[in-house]
Structures are given as structure tokens and as C-alpha cells.
Scaffold this active site. Sequence first.
Site, short mmCIF file in Angstrom:
data_model
loop_
_atom_site.label_atom_id
_atom_site.label_comp_id
_atom_site.label_asym_id
_atom_site.label_seq_id
_atom_site.Cartn_x
_atom_site.Cartn_y
_atom_site.Cartn_z
N HIS A 1 9.93 5.84 20.47
CA HIS A 1 8.74 5.41 21.21
C HIS A 1 8.89 5.32 22.72
O HIS A 1 7.89 5.27 23.43
CB HIS A 1 8.17 4.10 20.66
N CYS B 1 6.55 -6.54 7.06
CA CYS B 1 7.69 -6.02 7.82
C CYS B 1 8.14 -7.08 8.82
O CYS B 1 7.31 -7.78 9.40
CB CYS B 1 7.30 -4.75 8.57
N CYS C 1 -0.52 5.87 10.24
CA CYS C 1 0.70 5.22 10.70
C CYS C 1 0.39 3.91 11.40
O CYS C 1 -0.42 3.88 12.33
CB CYS C 1 1.44 6.10 11.72
N CYS D 1 2.00 -2.15 15.75
CA CYS D 1 1.91 -1.82 14.32
C CYS D 1 1.29 -2.99 13.56
O CYS D 1 1.75 -4.13 13.67
CB CYS D 1 3.30 -1.51 13.78
N CYS E 1 3.34 8.59 1.19
CA CYS E 1 3.92 7.64 2.13
C CYS E 1 4.11 6.33 1.36
O CYS E 1 3.14 5.74 0.90
CB CYS E 1 2.96 7.48 3.31
N CYS F 1 7.02 -4.91 15.70
CA CYS F 1 6.59 -3.98 16.75
C CYS F 1 5.12 -4.30 17.08
O CYS F 1 4.28 -4.33 16.17
CB CYS F 1 6.75 -2.53 16.29
N SER G 1 12.29 5.86 14.93
CA SER G 1 11.11 5.49 15.72
C SER G 1 11.57 5.05 17.09
O SER G 1 11.95 3.91 17.30
CB SER G 1 10.36 4.37 15.00
N GLU H 1 0.82 -1.21 0.00
CA GLU H 1 0.00 0.00 0.00
C GLU H 1 0.85 1.25 0.00
O GLU H 1 1.98 1.26 0.51
CB GLU H 1 -0.90 0.01 1.25
N1 SAH Z 1 9.72 0.71 9.87
C1 SAH Z 1 9.89 2.14 9.84
C2 SAH Z 1 8.92 2.89 8.95
C3 SAH Z 1 7.44 2.56 9.00
S1 SAH Z 1 6.35 3.08 10.26
C4 SAH Z 1 9.83 2.69 11.23
O1 SAH Z 1 9.42 1.99 12.14
O2 SAH Z 1 10.26 3.82 11.43
C5 SAH Z 1 6.18 4.78 10.35
C6 SAH Z 1 5.91 5.24 11.78
O3 SAH Z 1 4.61 4.86 12.29
C7 SAH Z 1 6.90 4.64 12.75
O4 SAH Z 1 7.39 5.64 13.60
C8 SAH Z 1 6.05 3.65 13.49
O5 SAH Z 1 6.58 3.31 14.73
C9 SAH Z 1 4.74 4.38 13.60
N2 SAH Z 1 3.63 3.53 13.98
C10 SAH Z 1 3.51 2.19 13.81
N3 SAH Z 1 2.34 1.75 14.29
C11 SAH Z 1 1.69 2.83 14.76
C12 SAH Z 1 0.41 3.00 15.37
N4 SAH Z 1 -0.41 1.98 15.58
N5 SAH Z 1 0.05 4.26 15.72
C13 SAH Z 1 0.88 5.29 15.50
N6 SAH Z 1 2.09 5.19 14.94
C14 SAH Z 1 2.49 3.96 14.57
#
Ligand code: SAH
Length: 337
Positions: free
Chosen positions: A210, A97, A330, A104, A90, A101, A208, A77
Site C-alpha cells: 500500500h 480481523c 476488497c 478496511c 475469496c 488497517c 499488502s 463472508e
Molecule cells: N489481511 C490480508 C487479507 C485480506 S484483504 C491482507 O491484508 O492482505 C485483501 C486485500 O484487500 C488486501 O490487500 C487489503 O489491503 C485490500 N483492501 C482492504 N481494504 C480495501 C479497500 N477499502 N479498498 C481496496 N482494497 C482494500
Amino acid sequence: MVTELGEKPFRANQLSRHYFARLTTDPDAMTDIPADARERLTGELLPPLLTAVRHLGCDDGATRKTLWRAHDGTLLESVLMRYPDRVTLCVSSQAGCGMACPFCATGQGGLQRNLSTAEIVDQVRAAAAAMRDGELGEPGRVSNIVFMGMGEPLANYRRVVDAVRRICDPQPYGLGISQRSVTVSTVGLVPAIRKLTEEGLSVRLAVSLHTPDDELRDTLVPVNTRWKVSEVLDAARGYADKTGRRVSIEYALIRDINDHPWRADLLGKLLRKHLGPLAHVNVIPLNPTPGSKWDASPKPVEREFVRRVNEQGVACTVRDTRGQEIAAACGQLAAEG
Ligand code: SAH
């Protein structure tokens, strides 16, 4: 390649111009190439890479998610977002992936495969054509690219870096988007961040994070068991020093998990120490994902979190999140056919 197909070398330039400047792969549109050569050249050199399965729109048409199918049936996507002052795409760098995490949706499905350079670039070409053709309202241009779709871009390092060059080289050799308007987002693969530092690119790096503490980060971003918070921030500092660019620190704010005042204080202190003015924290209110018990922090908690990070002298803002109702925000990309 072109000469191997028995064609004149200048045909390569013509093809390049059709793809990167006219944004087309349709042989019928290539009237400067003799009809009999068109099918052969496009068939060999510009095969259809991604087929749109469906588009989903929201925000009065300002946000559009596209589900693509690759030649082998792989689904991925991308999300196009129109703002008053910019248009951001995006993009996905992998189908699925492998970083796992837990908050996600993409991470829950595991990794299917890396996308090729061409599959990454073609997401941008298609979006640029859609903007030009007015598919998201007034005709416009894609100004910004974020590698925040499916996948961990630095786990598909070579193809992503090559894609960045194709996306940013001037037309007709590339799509002509400024490197400064491209963001590569990573969970924090330290050796890859160090390698990226030496590429001579000026893209923005997003990390990222967190949470500022290793104990919680080991569970939120499992790769933290390999590279710790301080190592990730040191690598990010190296990138900032070399490029002169501020690093974005991504922080998905999760109710009662990582939104505590003490974590905000620790985050601010840590970033001040490692990055000083070269850090910018993006707080992302957690987007819901199927089967997860977690949700976003209440607004007062979010405001207090931001205030405390700012109090340490570190820039911190809340990201305007788009596309929740079409599972395009995201962490919600799952590419369900
Ligand atoms: N793998 C890379 C890029 C993809 S995610 C990374 O982790 O940076 C893009 C961003 O969205 C990342 O910062 C990720 O942690 C965040 N993200 C993932 N799941 C999310 C969620 N459920 N709510 C908000 N942000 C989220």
C-alpha cells in the site's frame, strides 16, 4: 475416529469421498452407508459447520457474496466470482480481523475469532457444490482460491496451512484444487512469511504493501510499526526464491494519500531492488467503506501511477474489482447480520 464409533475403518474413506468428492454432508445422500450408521457418523464427524444466512448477487449473477453463520453464532463472508477463464473464491480465515488497517471495513470491527481449518475448507466445499449445481450460471468448477476475505491468514497460521492442504490434496482426501491457484494474502507478518517459505507449498504469496515508505505505512498498515517495509520485502524475496513464484504486491490506491508520482517511483525502485522480476504489483482502486473519508484516485492519476511503476521495470496492473454494490469488494466485508 470411525472405529471409536464402533464402525469399520473403510467408513472413513466413504465419508471422505462424500465430503471431498461429492461435496455433501447430507446423511440422506450417503446411500452406501447403512441408514442407522449415517446419522451417527455424520453427526460426530461431519457436523454442520456453516449455515448460509443469505446470498447477495451482482454483475448479472457472476459475483455472489454469502454470509455464513458458524455453530456459535459467529458471522463470516465469502465471495464467489465467475470470470470467462476462471472461477475464484475469496475465503475468510478469521471472523473479523485484528490488523486494524484504517481503510478496511473488516479491520474496523476488530477480531472476533480464528476460523477452524474445517470452517475454512467448508467455504470452499460449499462454493464447489454451488458451481457444480449451476448456482452461478452454467455449471463449472472453482479454479482459484484467494485468502483475501475477512482476516489475516498468517495470524491464523496453522489452521490456514492445514486448510490449504485439505483444499489442494487430490480427491477424495482433499478438494483437488491446484496449489498454484491458491493465493495467501498478508499484511506482512515477517516470521510467518519465513515459516511459510519452509512449508514446501507452491501457493502464491500476496503482500499488502500500500505504500513504499515506512512513515505512511505505519498508519495504513499498523503492523508496519513491528516489521518495516524492507523486512517485509526481504521475507517476500525469500519466499519467491524458494518457490520460484512471483509475489503479488497489493496496493490499494487512495486519492491524495498514497497515489503520488514520487511514491510510484519509489515503489518501482524498491521492488526492483528487492524482488526484481519476481514482483507483480496489483493496484486496487480503493473501495469505499462506511464512515471513511477516503476514496479511489482519479483514473488519470491511477494511469500515471501504473506507468511510473512499469517504467522502473516492474510489472503493474490494475485489478478488476468486483462486488462493490453488494459490499463484497476488497476491504468491504463486515459480515453484518
Ligand atoms: N489481511 C490480508 C487479507 C485480506 S484483504 C491482507 O491484508 O492482505 C485483501 C486485500 O484487500 C488486501 O490487500 C487489503 O489491503 C485490500 N483492501 C482492504 N481494504 C480495501 C479497500 N477499502 N479498498 C481496496 N482494497 C482494500
